[in-house]
Design a protein around this motif. Structure first.
Motif, PDB file in Angstrom:
ATOM      1  N   MET A 262       0.825  -1.211   0.000  1.00  0.00           N
ATOM      2  CA  MET A 262       0.000   0.000   0.000  1.00  0.00           C
ATOM      3  C   MET A 262       0.858   1.259   0.000  1.00  0.00           C
ATOM      4  O   MET A 262       0.422   2.333  -0.408  1.00  0.00           O
ATOM      5  N   VAL A 263       2.096   1.124   0.452  1.00  0.00           N
ATOM      6  CA  VAL A 263       3.017   2.271   0.474  1.00  0.00           C
ATOM      7  C   VAL A 263       3.867   2.327  -0.787  1.00  0.00           C
ATOM      8  O   VAL A 263       4.095   3.390  -1.356  1.00  0.00           O
ATOM      9  N   ASP A 264       4.317   1.165  -1.250  1.00  0.00           N
ATOM     10  CA  ASP A 264       5.324   1.113  -2.310  1.00  0.00           C
ATOM     11  C   ASP A 264       4.767   1.030  -3.720  1.00  0.00           C
ATOM     12  O   ASP A 264       5.466   1.354  -4.677  1.00  0.00           O
ATOM     13  N   CYS A 265       3.527   0.562  -3.879  1.00  0.00           N
ATOM     14  CA  CYS A 265       3.024   0.223  -5.212  1.00  0.00           C
ATOM     15  C   CYS A 265       2.051   1.260  -5.762  1.00  0.00           C
ATOM     16  O   CYS A 265       1.403   1.993  -5.018  1.00  0.00           O
ATOM     17  N   ASP A 266       1.945   1.261  -7.078  1.00  0.00           N
ATOM     18  CA  ASP A 266       0.938   2.069  -7.759  1.00  0.00           C
ATOM     19  C   ASP A 266      -0.337   1.268  -7.981  1.00  0.00           C
ATOM     20  O   ASP A 266      -1.412   1.844  -8.170  1.00  0.00           O
ATOM     21  N   LEU A 267      -0.199  -0.060  -7.973  1.00  0.00           N
ATOM     22  CA  LEU A 267      -1.341  -0.933  -8.239  1.00  0.00           C
ATOM     23  C   LEU A 267      -1.173  -2.236  -7.478  1.00  0.00           C
ATOM     24  O   LEU A 267      -0.083  -2.819  -7.462  1.00  0.00           O
ATOM     25  N   ILE A 268      -2.263  -2.680  -6.837  1.00  0.00           N
ATOM     26  CA  ILE A 268      -2.299  -4.008  -6.218  1.00  0.00           C
ATOM     27  C   ILE A 268      -3.492  -4.738  -6.814  1.00  0.00           C
ATOM     28  O   ILE A 268      -4.610  -4.217  -6.829  1.00  0.00           O
ATOM     29  N   VAL A 269      -3.248  -5.934  -7.320  1.00  0.00           N
ATOM     30  CA  VAL A 269      -4.310  -6.754  -7.894  1.00  0.00           C
ATOM     31  C   VAL A 269      -4.460  -8.008  -7.037  1.00  0.00           C
ATOM     32  O   VAL A 269      -3.524  -8.800  -6.919  1.00  0.00           O
TER      33      VAL A 269
ATOM     34  N   TYR B 151      -3.770   9.372  -1.843  1.00  0.00           N
ATOM     35  CA  TYR B 151      -2.543   8.645  -1.510  1.00  0.00           C
ATOM     36  C   TYR B 151      -2.632   7.147  -1.758  1.00  0.00           C
ATOM     37  O   TYR B 151      -1.608   6.499  -1.995  1.00  0.00           O
ATOM     38  N   ASP B 152      -3.822   6.574  -1.687  1.00  0.00           N
ATOM     39  CA  ASP B 152      -3.959   5.130  -1.833  1.00  0.00           C
ATOM     40  C   ASP B 152      -3.656   4.699  -3.260  1.00  0.00           C
ATOM     41  O   ASP B 152      -4.026   5.374  -4.219  1.00  0.00           O
ATOM     42  N   PRO B 153      -3.010   3.540  -3.413  1.00  0.00           N
ATOM     43  CA  PRO B 153      -2.782   3.026  -4.769  1.00  0.00           C
ATOM     44  C   PRO B 153      -4.078   2.490  -5.354  1.00  0.00           C
ATOM     45  O   PRO B 153      -5.083   2.321  -4.654  1.00  0.00           O
ATOM     46  N   ALA B 154      -4.051   2.216  -6.625  1.00  0.00           N
ATOM     47  CA  ALA B 154      -5.180   1.535  -7.249  1.00  0.00           C
ATOM     48  C   ALA B 154      -5.221   0.104  -6.718  1.00  0.00           C
ATOM     49  O   ALA B 154      -4.201  -0.583  -6.684  1.00  0.00           O
ATOM     50  N   VAL B 155      -6.397  -0.331  -6.300  1.00  0.00           N
ATOM     51  CA  VAL B 155      -6.586  -1.708  -5.839  1.00  0.00           C
ATOM     52  C   VAL B 155      -7.700  -2.334  -6.669  1.00  0.00           C
ATOM     53  O   VAL B 155      -8.806  -1.791  -6.755  1.00  0.00           O
ATOM     54  N   VAL B 156      -7.379  -3.469  -7.285  1.00  0.00           N
ATOM     55  CA  VAL B 156      -8.297  -4.148  -8.188  1.00  0.00           C
ATOM     56  C   VAL B 156      -8.438  -5.604  -7.749  1.00  0.00           C
ATOM     57  O   VAL B 156      -7.457  -6.221  -7.314  1.00  0.00           O
TER      58      VAL B 156
END
Length: 341
Positions: free
Chosen positions: A53-60, A81-86
């Motif tokens: 959640m801190v390091d990534c632009d996207l978490i799938v 601030y939150d990354p995209a989460v799919v």
């Protein structure tokens, strides 16, 4: 390059994750798949999610939406601030953007993944569902920083109700405006496109700052990152510009490894471009010349010329400011606003 992490929990899910990762060549993709990599069998999902959640632009997450919600929820920081989460179901039939649908680009990424997987993208944001102009999506796709994201709700809410939303722009506006957006009305809610983040033309004002400014820097050898930071901040303040508007830093090529400049750029995530004296001398326009600089590096003005070249032979909007052995200047190319799709 942007970073993405794919999380899966079964062999079928791992296969789906691998297919999805291949659809995102513009991301550096890593996989967290305990069924595939036995070394991950004892890895904590909450700890992994916290770091991602801190390091990534996207978490799938490939699996149940509930797992994704529980994994990400403790580490939410806000829509800016939150990354995209799919979430993708194990069989790859549905792709659901959970977080940062607009600012993080999750909606757009879900569409890309769904198309590549032959799946259905399940988009739940109201503005997309009703084909209403989404100011945060527009900002992201047009390289604008949303300065006060807590005010997005006022813009979206007004448009969903069918109320008029105001627009003020420091730049020319081309094309037709979306429904219920007006450049002249004194609306309750509205947004401003420009560099002035203090102006408040509406009771609920959202500021969008285009990242279009090139920052040219010259400095003496050994200038510290602190000296660069202070000079740039003072130059920005004097010009009435926010750091958020800066898209890149530029200088002469002999400064490509200057520690203070490199550190400053790294601290702010700004690309650092350098140009030869010949390239800088070819820049069009009038510049604040220095004979000493000319005799030393072969060009009469490093900061102003570097800013202009980096801006695509743009226009100087703030001339040389000198302090602490550092000089700074700002330039920008022509920027125009178009809200029409």
């Amino acid at each position: 390059m942007k970073h993405a992490k794919f999380v899966s929990f079964t062999e079928i899910g791992a296969q789906t994750a691998a297919k999805a990762a291949r659809l995102l060549p513009d991301f550096l993709c890593e996989r967290y798949a305990r069924t595939v990599d036995l070394s991950l069998s004892n890895t904590s999902l909450p700890r992994f999610a916290q770091q991602a959640m801190v390091d990534c632009d996207l978490i799938v997450f490939v699996g149940a939406a509930g797992i994704a919600v529980r994994a990400a929820a403790p580490y939410l920081a806000g829509k800016a601030y939150d990354p995209a989460v799919v979430v993708i179901d194990e069989q790859g039939r549905f792709v659901i953007p959970l977080l940062s649908g607009h600012l993080g680009g999750a909606n757009e990424l879900a569409g890309r993944l769904a198309e590549g997987l032959g799946a259905t993208a399940v988009i739940t944001t109201a503005t997309d569902g009703r084909a209403v102009f989404a100011v945060d999506s527009w900002a992201k796709s047009h390289e604008c920083v949303v300065f006060d994201p807590e005010n997005i709700k006022y813009i979206s809410g007004a448009l969903l109700r069918g109320d008029t939303v105001g627009l003020r722009s420091a730049f020319p506006v081309d094309g037709l405006l979306p429904a219920h957006i007006d450049t002249k009305t004194a609306a309750e809610s509205g947004f401003v496109i420009g560099f002035d983040t203090e102006v408040q033309p509406f009771p609920h004002t959202l500021h969008l700052v285009p990242r279009v400014i090139s920052l040219g820097i010259g400095c003496r050898k050994g200038a510290s990152a602190g000296a660069v930071e202070q000079t740039v901040r003072e130059a920005l303040g004097g010009a009435g510009l926010p750091l958020a508007a800066v898209k890149a830093v530029a200088s002469i090529d002999i400064k490509k490894d200057e520690p203070g400049l490199v550190s400053f750029c790294a601290a702010h995530g700004l690309p650092f471009a350098v140009y030869s004296a010949e390239e800088l001398n070819a820049a069009p326009g009038e510049f604040t010349a220095s004979k000493f600089v000319k005799d030393t590096v072969g060009v009469d003005s490093v900061c102003e010329r570097a800013a202009v070249v980096n801006a695509g032979n743009g226009t100087i909007i703030a001339r040389k400011y000198a302090q602490n052995g550092v000089t700074a200047a700002f330039a920008a190319g022509g920027y125009r606003v178009c809200l029409e799709e």
